[in-house]
Design an enzyme around this catalytic site. Structure first.
Site: not given
Ligand SMILES: Cc1cc2nc3c(=O)[nH]c(=O)nc-3n(C[C@H](O)[C@H](O)[C@H](O)COP(=O)(O)O)c2cc1C
Length: 301
Positions: A130, A240
């Protein structure tokens, strides 16, 4: 069905397969298709101390080998999650990993402190991708010093195990993994999305800037799992671009002790149960007594 159970932070999970944060809503949404107890653990959508509205549309974009999302961490806030959704997971005997974030360190700490230990909570998963508002938008996860500090501070406000989820957008991910470990992280999730954009040539604009996920991310994630599992002794959860059983097995062989599946569910909502079945069949076919038999075997060759 062979033995898929794994020990994770002193809890026995049914299997080493989880959804990736943000890709299975609040859990109940998948219920018409398959039961949540199929998962080893449910990972929450990213939660914050206060509800967050997220970004304007478009929020997802299909690319040739992946997908870009710009959901912007929309969520109902950690308190509403525990009031409205957590009882459902307990009823279904499905443990939960709480993924959380903040835009300041105070917000991270406030959110972590609100999650009280419970037999059905396996760990907190801290999203370090973030933007840090106070530091001019640089993400929390890019500097080893910042990772060490935030992990250490979050550990001081919780008794739950802490998993650090790392961004691949760094020069040396093993160095970041080491900083997280030294800060007190009990595990790592590797990796989060890569920043990406799309240009619409007809309208001459950029319709979406966001995080790239899916098959295109797999080799980057495998390298991260390989390097970090050599660098630190804590368990690693690989994520992923896992689209099928072979992808999943490759993450275990690279050193992951568990895996998360995200974008695959958008392509085939049954991807998770299919991959769990596939792992089980692979272990049976190769005479393995459990997933531990293959963890790291490609890495250690
Ligand atoms: C729609 C969407 C929402 C996501 N939301 C979050 C989130 O809230 N927190 C987080 O840590 N990761 C989030 N992610 C990243 C995924 O958890 C995962 O790390 C990434 O997508 C790579 O896995 P995949 O290729 O299997 O999707 C999100 C990904 C997608 C596609």
């Amino acid at each position: 069905m062979g033995n898929l159970t794994v020990e994770f932070f002193e809890k026995t999970l049914r299997n080493p397969v989880m959804n990736a944060s943000g890709t299975l809503g609040y859990g109940k949404e998948i219920e018409p298709l398959w039961g949540i107890e199929t998962l080893g653990t449910y990972v929450t959508k990213g939660l914050s101390a206060k509800p967050h509205h997220g970004n304007p549309t478009p929020r997802v974009w299909e690319e040739r080998n992946g997908m870009i999302n710009s959901i912007g961490l929309q969520n109902i806030g950690v308190e509403r999650f525990f009031d409205e959704y957590f009882p459902y997971f307990k009823k279904r005997k499905t443990p939960v990993i709480v993924n959380f974030f903040g835009f300041t360190e105070e917000e991270y700490l406030a959110c972590a402190a609100k999650v009280k230990p419970d037999p059905f909570i396996v760990a907190l998963e801290i999203n370090l991708s973030c933007p840090n508002i106070k530091k001019g938008g640089i993400s929390f996860g890019k500097e080893p010093g910042a990772v060490f500090e935030i992990v250490k501070h979050v550990k001081s406000v919780t008794k739950l195990p802490l998993i650090a989820k790392l961004t691949p957008e760094v020069r040396n991910i093993a160095e970041i993994a080491q900083a997280a470990h030294e800060g007190g992280a009990d595990g790592l999730t590797l990796i989060n999305t890569m920043p990406a954009a799309v240009v619409d040539v007809k309208s001459r604009n950029i319709p979406i800037k966001g995080g790239l996920s899916g098959p295109i991310l797999k080799p980057i994630a495998l390298r991260a799992v390989y390097e970090c599992s050599k660098a630190v002794p804590i368990p690693i959860i690989g994520a992923g671009g896992i689209m099928n059983t072979e992808d999943a097995i490759s993450f275990f062989m690279a050193g992951a002790r568990a895996i998360q599946i995200g974008t695959a569910t958008f392509v085939d909502p049954y991807a998770i149960p299919k991959i769990i079945r596939g792992i089980d069949e692979y272990l049976d076919a190769h005479g393995c007594s459990g997933i531990g038999d293959i963890v790291g075997i490609a890495r250690d060759q």
